[in-house]
Design a protein around this motif. Structure first.
Motif, PDB file in Angstrom:
ATOM      1  N   ALA A   1     -18.149 -10.732  20.673  1.00  0.00           N
ATOM      2  CA  ALA A   1     -16.742 -10.878  22.091  1.00  0.00           C
ATOM      3  C   ALA A   1     -16.871 -12.625  20.925  1.00  0.00           C
ATOM      4  CB  ALA A   1     -17.211 -10.932  23.938  1.00  0.00           C
ATOM      5  N   ALA A   2     -17.651 -13.190  20.216  1.00  0.00           N
ATOM      6  CA  ALA A   2     -17.379 -14.551  20.192  1.00  0.00           C
ATOM      7  C   ALA A   2     -17.335 -13.932  18.398  1.00  0.00           C
ATOM      8  CB  ALA A   2     -18.877 -15.248  20.278  1.00  0.00           C
ATOM      9  N   GLY A   3     -16.677 -12.704  18.357  1.00  0.00           N
ATOM     10  CA  GLY A   3     -16.762 -13.175  16.694  1.00  0.00           C
ATOM     11  C   GLY A   3     -18.083 -12.853  15.725  1.00  0.00           C
ATOM     12  N   ILE A   4     -18.594 -12.221  16.024  1.00  0.00           N
ATOM     13  CA  ILE A   4     -19.778 -12.086  15.288  1.00  0.00           C
ATOM     14  C   ILE A   4     -20.036 -10.863  14.667  1.00  0.00           C
ATOM     15  CG2 ILE A   4     -20.707 -14.514  15.883  1.00  0.00           C
ATOM     16  CD1 ILE A   4     -22.566 -13.390  17.173  1.00  0.00           C
ATOM     17  N   SER A   5     -20.708 -10.400  13.496  1.00  0.00           N
ATOM     18  CA  SER A   5     -21.073  -9.006  13.839  1.00  0.00           C
ATOM     19  C   SER A   5     -21.598  -8.956  14.987  1.00  0.00           C
ATOM     20  CB  SER A   5     -22.022  -8.727  12.596  1.00  0.00           C
ATOM     21  OG  SER A   5     -22.705  -9.357  12.519  1.00  0.00           O
ATOM     22  N   CYS A   6     -22.075  -7.197  14.945  1.00  0.00           N
ATOM     23  CA  CYS A   6     -23.436  -6.623  16.110  1.00  0.00           C
ATOM     24  C   CYS A   6     -23.250  -5.046  15.878  1.00  0.00           C
ATOM     25  CB  CYS A   6     -22.675  -6.901  17.290  1.00  0.00           C
ATOM     26  SG  CYS A   6     -21.365  -5.753  17.703  1.00  0.00           S
ATOM     27  N   SER A   7     -24.331  -4.643  16.486  1.00  0.00           N
ATOM     28  CA  SER A   7     -24.951  -3.385  16.172  1.00  0.00           C
ATOM     29  C   SER A   7     -25.420  -2.402  17.746  1.00  0.00           C
ATOM     30  CB  SER A   7     -25.959  -3.435  15.098  1.00  0.00           C
ATOM     31  OG  SER A   7     -26.477  -2.232  14.932  1.00  0.00           O
TER      32      SER A   7
ATOM     33  N   TRP B   1     -22.818 -20.021  20.672  1.00  0.00           N
ATOM     34  CA  TRP B   1     -21.382 -19.509  21.196  1.00  0.00           C
ATOM     35  C   TRP B   1     -20.180 -19.653  19.499  1.00  0.00           C
ATOM     36  CZ3 TRP B   1     -19.792 -16.068  23.758  1.00  0.00           C
ATOM     37  CH2 TRP B   1     -18.374 -15.019  24.033  1.00  0.00           C
ATOM     38  N   GLY B   2     -19.861 -17.971  18.498  1.00  0.00           N
ATOM     39  CA  GLY B   2     -19.881 -18.243  17.244  1.00  0.00           C
ATOM     40  C   GLY B   2     -20.333 -18.261  16.229  1.00  0.00           C
ATOM     41  N   SER B   3     -22.118 -18.767  16.165  1.00  0.00           N
ATOM     42  CA  SER B   3     -22.819 -18.303  15.264  1.00  0.00           C
ATOM     43  C   SER B   3     -22.978 -17.245  15.010  1.00  0.00           C
ATOM     44  CB  SER B   3     -24.119 -19.972  15.700  1.00  0.00           C
ATOM     45  OG  SER B   3     -24.744 -19.310  14.919  1.00  0.00           O
ATOM     46  N   GLY B   4     -23.436 -16.583  13.903  1.00  0.00           N
ATOM     47  CA  GLY B   4     -23.121 -15.371  14.019  1.00  0.00           C
ATOM     48  C   GLY B   4     -24.545 -15.102  12.752  1.00  0.00           C
ATOM     49  N   ASN B   5     -23.947 -13.961  11.295  1.00  0.00           N
ATOM     50  CA  ASN B   5     -25.185 -13.501  11.050  1.00  0.00           C
ATOM     51  C   ASN B   5     -26.877 -13.371  12.024  1.00  0.00           C
ATOM     52  OD1 ASN B   5     -23.326 -13.969   8.557  1.00  0.00           O
ATOM     53  ND2 ASN B   5     -24.444 -16.294   8.419  1.00  0.00           N
ATOM     54  N   PHE B   6     -26.713 -13.219  13.560  1.00  0.00           N
ATOM     55  CA  PHE B   6     -28.123 -12.417  13.521  1.00  0.00           C
ATOM     56  C   PHE B   6     -28.502 -10.613  13.138  1.00  0.00           C
ATOM     57  CE2 PHE B   6     -27.628 -16.601  16.586  1.00  0.00           C
ATOM     58  CZ  PHE B   6     -28.494 -17.005  16.112  1.00  0.00           C
ATOM     59  N   SER B   7     -27.399 -10.236  13.413  1.00  0.00           N
ATOM     60  CA  SER B   7     -27.315  -8.917  13.681  1.00  0.00           C
ATOM     61  C   SER B   7     -28.018  -8.252  12.819  1.00  0.00           C
ATOM     62  CB  SER B   7     -25.598  -8.470  14.138  1.00  0.00           C
ATOM     63  OG  SER B   7     -26.135  -6.628  13.845  1.00  0.00           O
ATOM     64  N   GLU B   8     -27.429  -8.758  11.239  1.00  0.00           N
ATOM     65  CA  GLU B   8     -27.834  -8.472   9.427  1.00  0.00           C
ATOM     66  C   GLU B   8     -29.307  -8.789   9.552  1.00  0.00           C
ATOM     67  OE1 GLU B   8     -23.535  -9.778   9.518  1.00  0.00           O
ATOM     68  OE2 GLU B   8     -24.830 -10.292  10.748  1.00  0.00           O
ATOM     69  N   MET B   9     -29.695 -10.033  10.304  1.00  0.00           N
ATOM     70  CA  MET B   9     -30.775 -10.303   9.730  1.00  0.00           C
ATOM     71  C   MET B   9     -31.897  -9.516  10.444  1.00  0.00           C
ATOM     72  SD  MET B   9     -33.090 -12.928  11.435  1.00  0.00           S
ATOM     73  CE  MET B   9     -32.592 -13.451  13.004  1.00  0.00           C
ATOM     74  N   ALA B  10     -31.938  -9.463  11.912  1.00  0.00           N
ATOM     75  CA  ALA B  10     -33.057  -8.941  12.673  1.00  0.00           C
ATOM     76  C   ALA B  10     -32.933  -7.381  12.273  1.00  0.00           C
ATOM     77  CB  ALA B  10     -32.102  -8.846  13.985  1.00  0.00           C
TER      78      ALA B  10
END
Length: 337
Positions: A138-144, A93-102
């Motif tokens: 919802a977890a305050g991370i970027s999304c697309s 929860w709250g661990s981001g950077n997935f959206s940009e990487m993927a």
């Protein structure tokens, strides 16, 4: 002389087998173990460990691991328990950077390659992806809006990078949303359903069945049905159990570790015979804490057997009490004949 050496070899082999978790064929008892703390998990009461956490680095193309030295200590348990499986769980929860990487093919391929490097360098048995959640901020991370499709590509690329003989698993929201399960099915070994955080007082955290004290769709039974409807094969489903509860607002902390349940005072322990879980009330009869106990875990294990699921997982090992009541109940419930 040969007979003597043969007998010694046989006895030694029996000794080694006695030291291993005696799991039934393929039954999984998986524990999430975090980077916090110093104590090591007891491999005799589990079959799999998901180390939490690794993260997508700020460069979007490699993995960053919390406390690498602790991960190595946990992997070292395999010396005495060679059947133990240890995976790195990436996300939380709250661990981001997935959206940009993927979303970026080169970054995604580089990240997958780094997963392969880590599996080899740390002698891991696999990778567990805990992206919470594709298409959601919802977890305050970027999304697309493209996250779900890119998630599928990510799982494909990680599978290619780590090889067919390693585990590739994931953590899933209890509502079975955000992921195209049919598309990722060829790449994954199993799905860890996070069948918890489904409610807080006056609702249950992890009810087995729906009752008057559950939110709509917020029970293990309904979560399982949602995942099957979404295309997850039953034989690839691992049901999650919380080793913590939730307290009522302004009365108790939101998170109440099971090891602290016994410290609660002036509350009455109750049992919901429909939902099959315990809860605590105050002098007015109001629910002030929703939690698990050995009885509710035994019933969840019976449910897993009945539905022919692959196994159980729990979050998390160190929130159990010092006697290990919940982890012992989980292991015994899953391994009983």
């Amino acid at each position: 002389m040969k007979n003597i050496f043969g007998m010694i070899s046989l006895l030694f082999g029996c000794f080694l087998m006695a030291c291993q978790p005696q799991d039934k064929a393929g039954t999984i008892v998986a524990a999430y173990v975090t980077s916090q703390g110093e104590s090591l998990p007891d491999p005799s009461v589990l079959t799999h460990i998901n180390y939490a956490f690794g993260h997508v680095d700020s460069t979007f193309d490699k993995v960053r691991i919390d406390r690498e030295e602790r991960l190595r200590e946990i992997v070292a348990l395999k010396k005495n328990y060679p059947e133990l499986k240890v995976s790195l769980s990436i996300g939380g929860w709250g661990s981001g950077n997935f959206s940009e990487m993927a979303a970026d093919e080169q970054k995604r391929l580089s990240f997958a390659k780094d997963c392969g490097r880590i599996v080899k360098d740390f002698n891991l048995d696999g990778i567990d992806i805990d992206w919470e959640y594709p298409t959601s901020d919802a977890a305050g991370i970027s999304c697309s809006p493209d996250d779900t499709e890119n998630y599928t590509l990510l799982m494909r690329d990680i599978r290619e990078a780590i090889g067919k003989d390693k585990l590739l698993t994931l953590a899933s929201s209890y509502r079975a949303r955000f992921i195209d399960f049919r598309a990722i099915a060829p790449y994954i070994d199993f799905v860890n359903i996070m069948a918890y955080d489904m409610g807080k007082p006056p609702y249950h955290n992890a009810a087995l069945y729906p009752s008057e004290m559950t939110r709509k769709g917020a029970s293990c039974e309904e979560s399982l049905e949602a995942h099957i409807a979404a295309g997850v094969p039953v034989e690839k489903i691992v049901l999650g159990i919380p080793f913590y509860g939730h307290g009522a607002d302004s009365i108790l902390p939101y998170y109440v570790d099971y090891k602290n349940i016994d410290t609660l005072r002036n509350y009455t322990a109750c049992w919901d015979s429909t939902a099959q879980v315990p809860y605590a009330t105050d002098s007015t009869g109001m629910m002030v804490c929703t939690y698990e106990d050995p009885r509710s875990i035994a019933l969840k294990c019976d449910f897993i057997h009945e539905k022919k699921l692959l196994g159980v997982m729990y979050w998390e090992y160190n929130t159990d009490n010092s006697k290990g009541d919940l982890r012992r109940a989980t292991f015994d419930g899953m391994m009983k004949k």
